[in-house]
Scaffold this motif. Structure first.
Motif, PDB file in Angstrom:
ATOM      1  N   VAL A 120      14.153  14.377   3.889  1.00  0.00           N
ATOM      2  CA  VAL A 120      13.264  14.645   5.015  1.00  0.00           C
ATOM      3  C   VAL A 120      11.913  14.006   4.756  1.00  0.00           C
ATOM      4  O   VAL A 120      11.511  13.804   3.601  1.00  0.00           O
ATOM      5  N   GLU A 121      11.246  13.677   5.833  1.00  0.00           N
ATOM      6  CA  GLU A 121       9.883  13.176   5.748  1.00  0.00           C
ATOM      7  C   GLU A 121       8.911  14.299   6.058  1.00  0.00           C
ATOM      8  O   GLU A 121       9.179  15.146   6.919  1.00  0.00           O
ATOM      9  N   LEU A 122       7.810  14.323   5.357  1.00  0.00           N
ATOM     10  CA  LEU A 122       6.769  15.290   5.665  1.00  0.00           C
ATOM     11  C   LEU A 122       6.230  14.970   7.055  1.00  0.00           C
ATOM     12  O   LEU A 122       5.793  13.845   7.318  1.00  0.00           O
ATOM     13  N   PRO A 123       6.260  15.935   7.986  1.00  0.00           N
ATOM     14  CA  PRO A 123       5.830  15.638   9.362  1.00  0.00           C
ATOM     15  C   PRO A 123       4.328  15.431   9.439  1.00  0.00           C
ATOM     16  O   PRO A 123       3.574  15.785   8.528  1.00  0.00           O
ATOM     17  N   ALA A 124       3.930  14.862  10.547  1.00  0.00           N
ATOM     18  CA  ALA A 124       2.498  14.685  10.784  1.00  0.00           C
ATOM     19  C   ALA A 124       1.814  16.039  10.851  1.00  0.00           C
ATOM     20  O   ALA A 124       2.419  17.058  11.187  1.00  0.00           O
ATOM     21  N   VAL A 133      11.816  15.318  -0.371  1.00  0.00           N
ATOM     22  CA  VAL A 133      10.759  15.265   0.638  1.00  0.00           C
ATOM     23  C   VAL A 133       9.907  14.030   0.380  1.00  0.00           C
ATOM     24  O   VAL A 133       9.434  13.824  -0.748  1.00  0.00           O
ATOM     25  N   SER A 134       9.716  13.234   1.406  1.00  0.00           N
ATOM     26  CA  SER A 134       8.939  12.008   1.292  1.00  0.00           C
ATOM     27  C   SER A 134       7.576  12.176   1.963  1.00  0.00           C
ATOM     28  O   SER A 134       7.491  12.619   3.107  1.00  0.00           O
ATOM     29  N   ASP A 135       6.527  11.837   1.222  1.00  0.00           N
ATOM     30  CA  ASP A 135       5.159  11.807   1.769  1.00  0.00           C
ATOM     31  C   ASP A 135       4.672  10.378   1.659  1.00  0.00           C
ATOM     32  O   ASP A 135       4.298   9.906   0.580  1.00  0.00           O
ATOM     33  N   GLU A 136       4.683   9.651   2.776  1.00  0.00           N
ATOM     34  CA  GLU A 136       4.330   8.236   2.745  1.00  0.00           C
ATOM     35  C   GLU A 136       2.851   8.030   2.465  1.00  0.00           C
ATOM     36  O   GLU A 136       2.452   6.984   1.948  1.00  0.00           O
ATOM     37  N   THR A 137       2.018   9.005   2.780  1.00  0.00           N
ATOM     38  CA  THR A 137       0.584   8.839   2.544  1.00  0.00           C
ATOM     39  C   THR A 137       0.208   9.159   1.106  1.00  0.00           C
ATOM     40  O   THR A 137      -0.810   8.678   0.608  1.00  0.00           O
ATOM     41  N   GLY A 138       0.978  10.011   0.455  1.00  0.00           N
ATOM     42  CA  GLY A 138       0.652  10.423  -0.899  1.00  0.00           C
ATOM     43  C   GLY A 138      -0.523  11.372  -0.987  1.00  0.00           C
ATOM     44  O   GLY A 138      -1.024  11.631  -2.079  1.00  0.00           O
ATOM     45  N   ALA A 164       0.821  -1.194   0.000  1.00  0.00           N
ATOM     46  CA  ALA A 164       0.000   0.000   0.000  1.00  0.00           C
ATOM     47  C   ALA A 164       0.861   1.253   0.000  1.00  0.00           C
ATOM     48  O   ALA A 164       0.598   2.222  -0.694  1.00  0.00           O
ATOM     49  N   VAL A 165       1.947   1.245   0.793  1.00  0.00           N
ATOM     50  CA  VAL A 165       2.830   2.399   0.848  1.00  0.00           C
ATOM     51  C   VAL A 165       3.547   2.581  -0.482  1.00  0.00           C
ATOM     52  O   VAL A 165       3.754   3.676  -0.968  1.00  0.00           O
ATOM     53  N   GLN A 166       3.943   1.437  -1.116  1.00  0.00           N
ATOM     54  CA  GLN A 166       4.616   1.520  -2.401  1.00  0.00           C
ATOM     55  C   GLN A 166       3.721   2.212  -3.415  1.00  0.00           C
ATOM     56  O   GLN A 166       4.199   2.990  -4.241  1.00  0.00           O
ATOM     57  N   HIS A 167       2.464   2.000  -3.341  1.00  0.00           N
ATOM     58  CA  HIS A 167       1.551   2.571  -4.325  1.00  0.00           C
ATOM     59  C   HIS A 167       1.305   4.044  -4.056  1.00  0.00           C
ATOM     60  O   HIS A 167       1.186   4.828  -4.986  1.00  0.00           O
ATOM     61  N   ARG A 168       1.265   4.434  -2.771  1.00  0.00           N
ATOM     62  CA  ARG A 168       0.863   5.793  -2.459  1.00  0.00           C
ATOM     63  C   ARG A 168       2.018   6.754  -2.218  1.00  0.00           C
ATOM     64  O   ARG A 168       1.849   7.961  -2.299  1.00  0.00           O
ATOM     65  N   ALA A 169       3.192   6.250  -1.844  1.00  0.00           N
ATOM     66  CA  ALA A 169       4.290   7.124  -1.439  1.00  0.00           C
ATOM     67  C   ALA A 169       4.648   8.083  -2.572  1.00  0.00           C
ATOM     68  O   ALA A 169       4.580   7.736  -3.763  1.00  0.00           O
ATOM     69  N   ARG A 170       5.012   9.283  -2.192  1.00  0.00           N
ATOM     70  CA  ARG A 170       5.363  10.318  -3.167  1.00  0.00           C
ATOM     71  C   ARG A 170       6.651  10.996  -2.729  1.00  0.00           C
ATOM     72  O   ARG A 170       6.852  11.281  -1.553  1.00  0.00           O
ATOM     73  N   LEU A 171       7.523  11.247  -3.698  1.00  0.00           N
ATOM     74  CA  LEU A 171       8.783  11.927  -3.448  1.00  0.00           C
ATOM     75  C   LEU A 171       8.813  13.222  -4.253  1.00  0.00           C
ATOM     76  O   LEU A 171       8.492  13.233  -5.445  1.00  0.00           O
ATOM     77  N   ALA A 172       9.214  14.289  -3.599  1.00  0.00           N
ATOM     78  CA  ALA A 172       9.327  15.595  -4.256  1.00  0.00           C
ATOM     79  C   ALA A 172      10.756  16.102  -4.126  1.00  0.00           C
ATOM     80  O   ALA A 172      11.462  15.772  -3.169  1.00  0.00           O
ATOM     81  N   HIS A 175       7.795  22.479   2.418  1.00  0.00           N
ATOM     82  CA  HIS A 175       8.574  21.780   3.431  1.00  0.00           C
ATOM     83  C   HIS A 175      10.019  21.612   2.979  1.00  0.00           C
ATOM     84  O   HIS A 175      10.961  21.715   3.784  1.00  0.00           O
ATOM     85  N   GLY A 176      10.222  21.378   1.678  1.00  0.00           N
ATOM     86  CA  GLY A 176      11.579  21.263   1.157  1.00  0.00           C
ATOM     87  C   GLY A 176      12.346  22.569   1.251  1.00  0.00           C
ATOM     88  O   GLY A 176      13.530  22.590   1.592  1.00  0.00           O
TER      89      GLY A 176
END
Length: 427
Positions: free
Chosen positions: A156-160, A121-126, A21-29, A136-137
């Motif tokens: 960096v990861e996008l924070p909650a 910047v990584s957004d695991e939720t997408g 599920a994470v593989q499908h939704r994760a987004r990198l900027a 954020h970047g």
């Protein structure tokens, strides 16, 4: 939360390995920024700078599968989303990005090595909008060391939602060093003033001018550095008055970004008042085109406020920008500084001499004082003094010196000057 390159690769590999599920939704900027953009623009011109950014963008598209966002005219950033294809692509993507950031740019008959910082910047939720990732970047870029001479890369990861990232590192003002460049009158040989140079010390004993790293500083850090430099310089000026060394004025170069601060003018004038110094002893040097990076209206307001209080205004790098005669009148420019572009080899190059004569004729017509900057040898110095410049500065005239050195220079130099002629009739 920030990671090194290896840690980031391992973490992303774990994300795509067993979590479908994470593989499908994760987004990198990507947020990539050329840091020494003002130096490149001034030295190479805006067209070459655009070529550098276009070259970087093409490499990113071809080698990292970046989907770039349209860049604004004059922007020094490259923004985009990565089309990450799978587990094997992630480590290679990070390694390739680091290589692109560290390598130079080959242009026709020219190789440029810009200072490039980048943040992934990584957004695991997408679910976050691209604008949120880019913001954020940009914030994470503020955490890159402003004293680094080479580019850096952060992951960096996008924070909650609702959390605040820890980004910008505070500028260490103890590293700020103040130097003074003497300006010598061509008619009398006396010191007309000292030009302030603020430099930030590096770990290996080297230093860099504040204006070179200004693009990497946020507004708060830049304001603190400017205020600290002026406070130290005015304290020195007050000390020279007490010891009898004549320094008519200090020249403080300010960028558009500094002048755009609505509190700048009042803080400068407050510091002058605190030191019990006349505003006429502070010359503000600006560069053309005026208001390009700070906004025309706020820069104009600051300059008019300073001029109304009694500060004098000077225009740096005269003849190389786009300021018109209306700007010279509007801001009440009293002196122009002619840079190294026209001074170099002026004693033997006819083309340089013709340009200098044209500049001097225009300055005389407009009743502007003139200063030749970057004088590198005594032949240039002699020619510039004879041709009609009001003052000169540069390595061949006197090197830039810190406070203790300038103390000795002022005392020794003042004693070496001949006594002025007294032409009054004796009774």
């Amino acid at each position: 939360m920030a990671y090194g390159i290896a840690a980031a690769a391992a973490r992303l590999a774990r994300l795509v390995k067993g979590e479908g599920a994470v593989q499908h939704r994760a987004r990198l900027a990507l947020v990539l920024r050329v840091e020494n953009v003002e130096t490149l623009r001034a030295g190479l011109g805006p067209q070459v700078l655009e070529q550098i950014l276009e070259h970087l963008t093409r490499r990113l598209v071809a080698e990292t599968r970046l989907l770039p966002q349209t860049r604004g005219l004059g922007s020094a950033e490259v923004l985009g989303l990565f089309a990450v294809g799978g587990q094997q692509a992630v480590p290679g993507l990070l390694a390739r990005l680091r290589t692109i950031c560290s390598e130079g740019v080959d242009l026709p008959d020219l190789r440029i090595c810009p200072v490039v910082n980048a943040v992934i910047v990584s957004d695991e939720t997408g679910q976050a909008e691209p604008a949120v990732l880019y913001a954020h970047g940009r914030a994470a870029l503020q955490g890159c060391d402003p004293l680094s001479v080479s580019g850096q890369m952060r992951f960096v990861e996008l924070p909650a939602e609702g959390s605040v990232p820890d980004t910008a590192a505070a500028l260490d003002l103890t590293r700020l060093r103040i130097a003074f460049q003497p300006q010598i009158c061509c008619d009398t040989g006396a010191v007309l003033g000292l030009r302030l140079q603020a430099r930030l010390g590096l770990d290996k004993g080297e230093s860099r001018d504040l204006h070179e790293i200004e693009p990497r500083l946020d507004d708060e850090a830049l304001g603190q550095a400017t205020a600290h430099a002026l406070r130290e310089a005015l304290a020195c000026l007050k000390g020279w008055d007490r010891m009898g060394a004549r320094v008519p004025m200090l020249t403080l170069p300010l960028s558009d970004r500094s002048l755009a601060d609505p509190l700048l003018a009042d803080s400068l004038l407050w510091e002058l008042d605190r030191q019990d110094l006349s505003a006429a002893r502070l010359e503000i040097e600006i560069r053309e085109p005026i208001g390009r990076s700070g906004g025309r209206m706020p820069v104009t307001a600051s300059l008019q406020r300073l001029a109304a209080a009694g500060c004098t205004l000077a225009l740096g790098e005269f003849g190389t920008g786009s300021a018109g005669l209306a700007d010279l009148r509007r801001f009440g420019i009293g002196r122009v500084r002619v840079g190294r572009e026209f001074v170099a080899d002026c004693h033997r190059r006819a083309d340089q001499q013709r340009m200098i004569l044209a500049i001097l004729a225009l300055a005389e017509h407009l009743r502007l004082a003139t200063l030749a900057d970057g004088v590198a040898n005594q032949d240039e110095n002699a020619f510039l003094a004879q041709i009609g410049f009001g003052a000169v500065q540069g390595p061949a005239v006197a090197p830039a010196m810190e406070a203790q050195e300038i103390d000795r220079f002022l005392l020794d130099y003042g004693q070496s000057l001949p006594a002025p002629f007294d032409l009054r009739r004796k009774v």
